[in-house]
Design an enzyme around this catalytic site. Structure first.
Site, PDB file in Angstrom:
ATOM      1  CB  CYS A 124     -43.956  31.219  35.733  1.00 21.97           C
ATOM      2  SG  CYS A 124     -42.814  30.718  34.466  1.00 21.97           S
ATOM      3  CB  THR A 374     -42.508   7.343  20.595  1.00 23.89           C
ATOM      4  OG1 THR A 374     -41.653   6.409  21.243  1.00 23.89           O
ATOM      5  CG2 THR A 374     -42.969   6.768  19.281  1.00 23.89           C
ATOM      6  CE1 TYR A 375     -37.539  12.098  18.737  1.00 21.33           C
ATOM      7  CE2 TYR A 375     -38.161  12.014  21.044  1.00 21.33           C
ATOM      8  CZ  TYR A 375     -37.998  12.725  19.870  1.00 21.33           C
ATOM      9  OH  TYR A 375     -38.303  14.056  19.830  1.00 21.33           O
ATOM     10  CB  THR A 386     -42.336   4.606  25.070  1.00 17.42           C
ATOM     11  OG1 THR A 386     -42.574   5.442  23.936  1.00 17.42           O
ATOM     12  CG2 THR A 386     -40.902   4.206  25.091  1.00 17.42           C
ATOM     13  CD  GLU A 451     -34.809   8.573  27.066  1.00 15.10           C
ATOM     14  OE1 GLU A 451     -33.813   8.616  27.808  1.00 15.10           O
ATOM     15  OE2 GLU A 451     -35.256   7.544  26.573  1.00 15.10           O
TER      16      GLU A 451
END
Lengths: 480, 825
Positions: A124, A374-375, A386, A451
């Site tokens: 990386c 979470t939304y 979710t 998301e």
């Protein structure tokens, strides 16, 4: 990126990474190579999207946050992408700040060097460059940057667990710990070791995030310094952005992706409602099945084991050591790690906090944030729980690392995670350096980029926790 | 004179009172249900108390245990774990396996138990909590091999705890990772009611032993909730008990208002919940996270704990004495996972299961008592040489009295008794009465004044080596420390030799000293090439110039120094440079050119190692010192050290007695190293570190890094204790060890809050990002202060240091016009 095939053959100043070599090889076969999308913080996500997702006031908040926790006070590409989830970013930055800057068992330059070692395991270059830069700023022991061979023996000893944790964490045993702790002159104290292990796990996982989100290398203004020159300018331009979406046309079109989403939501609903009782035997085999299946989920194209040549490799020894499936067929199966026997909350936390005070709280908060984040929406649909999906993602990662939860029905994984997503998960968590844009694009086509970044966060934390659990269990075994 | 001061604390020693029976003490209860429960308790007492006997014993299990539980009559114990589910009978001297409940070829996960409980009313009834979320009941009365009775799979996640109602046969409560608690009626197929904690995972549920309807639940987020079994809609009460998960809770068997909780934060807390707000009445700090807590029967203040990680012991605490366990059981080799008192009314036996696959019965009499092993003696040095000493009174009053008396006169001052605890007869703790003596010292020798003064006055850098040594020698002399003073002077002589040019004759002796060999060869070579030698010399000069600059540079920039020292400045280099410089042939030429080249000759003397051996001849140093000192000082008058006069001087007068030998500086290194070690061992780490710094590279490579670091840290620690922050900072800066150096780079953040909005200022020190106001404005010039801000503590106005200083020169009022009479000191 019009590199002619001739220039590959000749020893050019550019180092060509594995991916590109492949692309170029394909090009030789007369295929068209698309120009990579390299502007903005991420190669996968249009810059526009990131800017739109962070309105101005939130942006200043981000800046404030970053100012609090980073040396430069600037938003780098990583924080910009992570900034899509500011709630998480804060706990992430606080934890990283604590790991790298606040008083701890290891001196500062050691910490950055370990970060470099960890990131280099996954090639990386983004993280390696970042920490080479930090290391330069500290200005001590600069000769270490010439490579692992120039670092003191003590750090080189760490390489063994670095590579194991990065690629096959289940292989770590108390003997490894013993070797590090009891080697006389170059020995590590347990506190130092725990600090190092947390750093390693953190940066391995972060490398997963960097690749999974296609973070673009920083274009550093002060390229004046020596190492930047070497690492950035000489690095393969394509980096992550290149993708083999040569076969773009072969991919299914957007039409069925809508129904894909509907189907997923349908399955979630069904799972939530149904009181179907699976027999005990079936429950037990489902984990095995999932584990076995993860074998088949490979990105195919990378069967050849070319060890990539890049200049981060000077921080890597034994580069051939890579990921191997936990569940290899035809071999003695390694014992499954029972999550109930050694869990983060009960055991990991206590141990890590005991040896490196307060880091437990930082990590705890980070894990908690990511698991509760979470939304309540999925793609275009709102007000959706979710939890199930998040848990499936988290547990699937652990499943690939051989960690089993007794109280989880692994049938859910199969129902909720489609194959292309599994490919993505496996690539990002097990060999992130092979992630391509195509993998990123091909799952959950309806979902927003934020998301997908959320997915990446989950994968990253799940991976970090898995590594930590294995390492800490080995340390516990060593101590008892 | 030594004063002796005494403080006494007396308390009566109380022995264990194991025979007392507190169970049948009268209590008044409000409702008949409780009377019923009480009756039950008495019945069991009557049953059990006669039969319980045994010894400390253990048996091997096939697999690690997760939990254990005893049968009501204390004759059997059930052990449950991931791969084990067995019942053992407790016999006089051994455990006997009675029954294996894990049947079937491929046991399902329902057998993988996280918890087990034996019903206290029905000896055939057991319940287990499985890691896969199932709650299973077992009926031992079943004729078949499989004793499984009922299976409830209502929980979605691991069930952490099951609990039977203490008196109601059919009531079973479970708490799970999914955040729900369920109450099952065993006569029905499913749960009777579900309680949602509305917070995180449930770690423990416990029915109150005294209140029929109440149960307590502890949560992973640190909360404890109290519920009424009849009201599943919401909890009666909630309080935050711990920071982090609360792993366990236990109701006091006697006192209905007491609840003990144990958490990951390594604490055991006892709560009084009879009051409006749950009140923490006792708190015990353990050394590891607390996995289980169990009140000890018949002992109001005792409870047993075991840990989840790292620590394998079981502790029994007296909650009133939270600092040392009352008793410890140390048998287990891995973490203890389950503890239970063998009988409801017998405090003498504790059973425990562990990850090490053993099941133990501990007899309380065999427990180790940490108090007995504890050292009630304490000794502590004060910063200025005072000594406090606390010890068991018996020890002191025994032989000590005669010694004490003589000091007991005149200046003796009795310290007030600052702690006195009334002995509590019910407390079964060995009481220790101790005497505290404080010795003050007037002795000059043990005073630490010299340390402070020396630290303040020593010069460690910023001047040429010789001057530093001289200065420090002077300081030491003034403080009446002749040995230290002499050491400094000797160091100066050893390492900065003005008489270096006398080497010419060294050849004659060179053969006898191994070090000289290489030196000689080079010398000859240099001698042969006269003109080249000169060029070399110039080279040597520049190099040594940089050495000279070193200490000065290091003040400004540590990194520079580091690089410099990593470079070419090893002892070998010195030798090489010397060889060229001390070339005999060159000397006259040098002398001739001396005036012309004077500008270049601002070489420090340090560059010239001594060529003679002093250590063999004790009389020489004194002699040498005086002689060398005087010309040196004169040479220094011009502030820059001009070498030429010294050279000529030493050639004429000093070199004579020193002709015997010629040694490079490195020859002294072992001696100096020993000397440093001697000082450090003798407790004068100050000297060791100061010399280390002043000598710098000359000695640095001789002492190993670890020792150096050790010295540095000790010295820095001492300096900080004396609040000599500046000196300590200087030492840190000057140290060449990277581990010490980086001390200065940690904890450098200074957090400030905005004076307007009181929020932390993040980016810049002078402007607040949140309220966009300049936080610190100078009252004199009304500009933002970006550097040093000085303010009056009376009216809190201030500004630029300089402006305020000037202002207050002419006016005594505050520049802001608030009318305050500011003072600037």
């Amino acid at each position: 990126m019009n590199v002619s095939p001739e220039s590959i053959a000749s020893p050019s100043s550019y180092q060509i990474c594995n991916n590109c070599q492949k692309v170029l090889r394909k090009k030789e076969k007369g295929m068209r190579i698309p120009r990579p999308l390299t502007s903005g913080p991420s190669a996968f996500i249009p810059e526009k999207e990131i800017l739109e997702a962070t309105p101005v006031d939130m942006h200043t908040n981000l800046l404030l946050l970053v100012g609090d926790y980073s040396s430069s006070g600037q938003l780098n590409h990583l924080t910009q992408v992570m900034g899509l989830h500011p709630q998480y970013l804060e706990s992430f930055l606080r934890c990283q700040f604590y790991l790298l800057r606040i008083d701890g068992p290891l001196p500062q330059h050691y910490r950055h060097y370990i970060a470099i070692m960890a990131a280099a395991r996954h090639q990386c270059s983004f993280l390696v460059n970042m920490h080479v830069h930090e290391f330069l700023q500290i200005g001590m022991c600069l000769e270490w940057l010439n490579g692992l061979d120039f670092a003191p023996q003590r750090l080189r000893n760490l390489n063994e667990i670095n590579k194991i944790l990065a690629h096959r964490p289940w292989l770590i045993t108390k003997e490894h710990i013993q070797k590090l702790v009891k080697t006389g002159e170059n020995s590590w104290s347990l506190a130092e070791l725990v600090h190092a292990v947390v750093l390693l796990a953190h940066f391995h996982a972060l490398a997963s995030f960097v690749f999974g989100s296609g973070i673009n290398p920083e274009v550093d203004a002060d390229a004046s310094n020596r190492f930047q020159d070497v690492s950035v300018n000489n690095f393969c331009v394509c980096d992550l952005a290149n993708d083999n979406n040569l076969e773009d046309s072969l991919l299914p079109g957007m039409m069925d992706s809508v129904s894909e989403l509907e189907a997923l939501m349908d399955r979630m609903k069904r799972l939530q409602e149904e009181e179907e009782e699976a027999s005990q035997e079936e429950m037990a085999t489902r984990f095995e099945k999932e584990k076995e299946e993860s074998l088949l989920v490979t990105s195919g194209a990378f069967e050849d084991e070319i060890v990539p040549v890049s200049n981060v490799s000077r921080f890597v020894s034994d580069p051939a050591f890579g990921y191997q499936d936990f569940a290899r067929r035809g071999e003695d199966n390694l014992p499954t790690f029972r999550a109930q026997e050694f869990s983060w909350n009960d055991h990991g936390f206590s141990l890590v906090n005991r040896l490196y005070s307060d880091i437990g709280h930082m990590l705890d908060e980070k894990f908690r944030t990511v698991s509760n984040l979470t939304y309540y929406n999925m793609a275009t649909h709102e007000d959706i729980d979710t939890t199930m999906l998040r848990r499936a993602l988290f547990n699937y990662v652990h499943c690939m690392f051989g960690i089993k939860y007794d109280d989880y029905d692994y049938g859910e994984v199969n129902q909720l995670l489609e194959r292309s997503l599994k490919v993505f998960i496996k690539t990002v968590t097990c060999y992130p350096e092979r992630t391509t844009r195509r993998m990123y694009d091909s799952y959950w086509r309806q979902f927003r980029h934020s998301e997908k970044v959320h997915v990446n966060l989950l994968l990253m934390e799940a991976r970090m926790q898995a590594e930590l659990l294995y390492a800490l269990r080995a340390i516990t075994h060593y101590m008892t | 004179m030594v004063k002796l001061l005494l403080a006494h604390q007396k308390a009566k020693a109380v022995g264990p009172q194991d025979s007392e029976d507190q169970a049948t003490r009268g209590h008044s209860y409000q409702c008949s249900l409780q009377q019923k429960m009480e009756k039950m308790a008495r019945v069991t007492t009557a049953l059990g108390s006669n039969t319980i006997s045994g010894c400390t014993m253990f048996c091997h299990l096939d697999a690690p245990a997760n939990a254990i539980s005893v049968c009501r009559d204390a004759a059997q114990v059930v052990v449950a774990g991931r791969n084990i589910f067995k019942i053992y009978a407790l016999e006089e001297e051994q455990f006997v396996e009675k029954l294996n409940l894990r049947v079937g070829r491929k046991p399902s996960l329902n057998f993988s138990c996280a918890d087990v409980m034996w019903h206290q009313m029905d000896e055939n009834l057991l319940a287990t909590a499985a890691t896969n979320g199932a709650v299973v009941t077992w009926n031992l009365g079943k004729p078949s091999r499989n004793k499984q009775d009922q299976l409830f799979t209502e929980h979605k996640r691991t069930v952490n705890k099951v609990c039977f109602h203490p008196t109601e046969v059919y009531m079973l409560l479970s708490g799970s990772q999914d955040g729900y608690m369920k109450c099952f009626d065993l006569r029905k197929k499913g749960s009777a009611s579900t309680f949602s904690g509305q917070s995180e995972s449930v770690r423990d549920v416990q029915f109150s032993i005294r209140d029929y309807f109440t149960f307590a639940a502890s949560f992973e987020n640190g909360n404890v909730q109290l519920w009424d079994i009849r009201r599943p809609d919401r909890y009666e009460r909630m309080f935050t008990a711990h920071n982090g998960p609360v792993f366990c809770c236990d109701w006091h068997p006697e006192d209905r208002g007491w609840l003990a909780t144990g958490g990951r934060d390594k604490m055991v807390k006892v709560w009084d919940i009879t009051t409006n707000r749950a009140k923490e009445i006792h708190c015990v700090q353990t050394i590891a996270s607390v996995a289980r807590v169990k009140w000890r029967p018949e002992r109001k203040y005792h409870l047993a704990t075991c840990s989840m990680m790292v620590d394998h012991n079981i502790y029994v605490w007296d909650v009133r004495r939270p600092f040392i366990p009352f008793a410890t059981f140390e048998e287990h080799k891995d973490v203890t996972t389950g503890i239970v008192w063998r009988h409801l009314h017998d405090p003498g036996f504790l059973l425990s299961g562990s990850k090490d696959s053993t099941l133990y019965q501990h007899k309380f009499k065999d427990a180790s008592r940490p108090v007995d092993k504890a050292n009630p003696e304490g000794l502590c040095f004060g910063l200025f040489g005072d000594l406090a000493f606390a010890a068991k009174e018996s020890l002191i009053s025994g032989g000590g009295d005669s010694n004490r008396k003589p000091y007991g006169g005149g200046g003796d001052r009795r310290y007030p008794i600052f702690f006195f605890k009334k002995p509590d007869l019910t407390e079964q703790f060995a009481h220790v009465s101790s005497a505290l003596s404080v010795f003050e010292t007037d002795l000059e020798s043990s005073r630490m004044d010299w340390f402070v003064k020396t630290a303040r006055r020593y010069l460690l850098s910023g001047k040429p080596f010789g001057e530093l040594c001289d200065h420090n020698a002077k300081v030491a002399k003034e403080l009446n420390r002749p040995q230290v003073a002499t050491t400094w002077t000797m160091l100066r002589i050893m390492y900065s030799d003005p008489g270096s040019l006398t080497t010419a004759t060294g050849i004659s002796k060179g053969g006898s000293i191994p070090l000289m060999n290489s030196f000689n060869m080079k010398e000859i070579a240099a001698g042969g090439l006269g003109s080249e030698g000169r060029l070399d010399r110039a080279k040597g000069e520049t190099r040594q110039d940089s050495t000279h600059l070193d200490p000065g540079n290091s003040l400004l920039n540590n990194n520079d120094e580091n690089e410099e020292t990593e470079g070419s400045e090893g002892p070998a280099d010195y030798l090489f440079g010397d060889a060229e410089l001390e070339d005999d042939d060159l000397y006259p030429m040098e002398n001739e050119n001396a005036t012309a080249e004077e500008a270049e000759y601002i070489l420090p003397q340090e560059a010239f190692p001594l060529r003679h051996e002093i250590m063999d001849n004790p009389s020489v140093p004194e002699h040498l010192q005086d002689k060398v000192d005087s010309p040196h000082v004169s040479g220094n008058e011009a502030e820059t050290v001009c070498l030429t006069p010294i050279k000529s001087f030493s050639l004429i007068s000093i070199s004579q007695p020193l002709y015997e030998s010629h040694l490079p500086a490195s020859f002294f290194s072992p001696v100096v190293r020993e000397m440093l070690q001697h000082y450090a061992e003798a407790g004068d780490v100050q000297m060791a570190v100061s010399v280390l710094i002043v000598l710098g590279d000359r000695i640095r490579k001789e002492v190993d890094e670890v020792t150096q670091e050790h010295w540095y840290t000790s010295y820095i620690d001492l300096l900080q204790r004396f609040k000599l922050w500046n000196v300590s900072n200087e030492v840190i800066k000057l140290s060449t060890s990277s581990a010490i150096n980086c001390l200065n780079q940690t904890s450098t953040t200074l957090h400030i809050n905005c004076s307007n909005c009181k929020r932390p200022m993040s980016n810049k020190g002078w402007i607040c990002d949140r309220c966009h106001q300049c936080a610190s404005i100078c009252a004199v010039c009304h500009h933002v202060v970006k550097g040093l801000f000085v303010w009056c503590q009376g009216c809190s106005h201030g500004g630029h240091l300089e402006h305020i200083m000037n202002w207050l020169k002419s006016s005594s009022h505050c520049p802001a016009g608030c009318g305050h009479l500011c003072e600037y000191t």
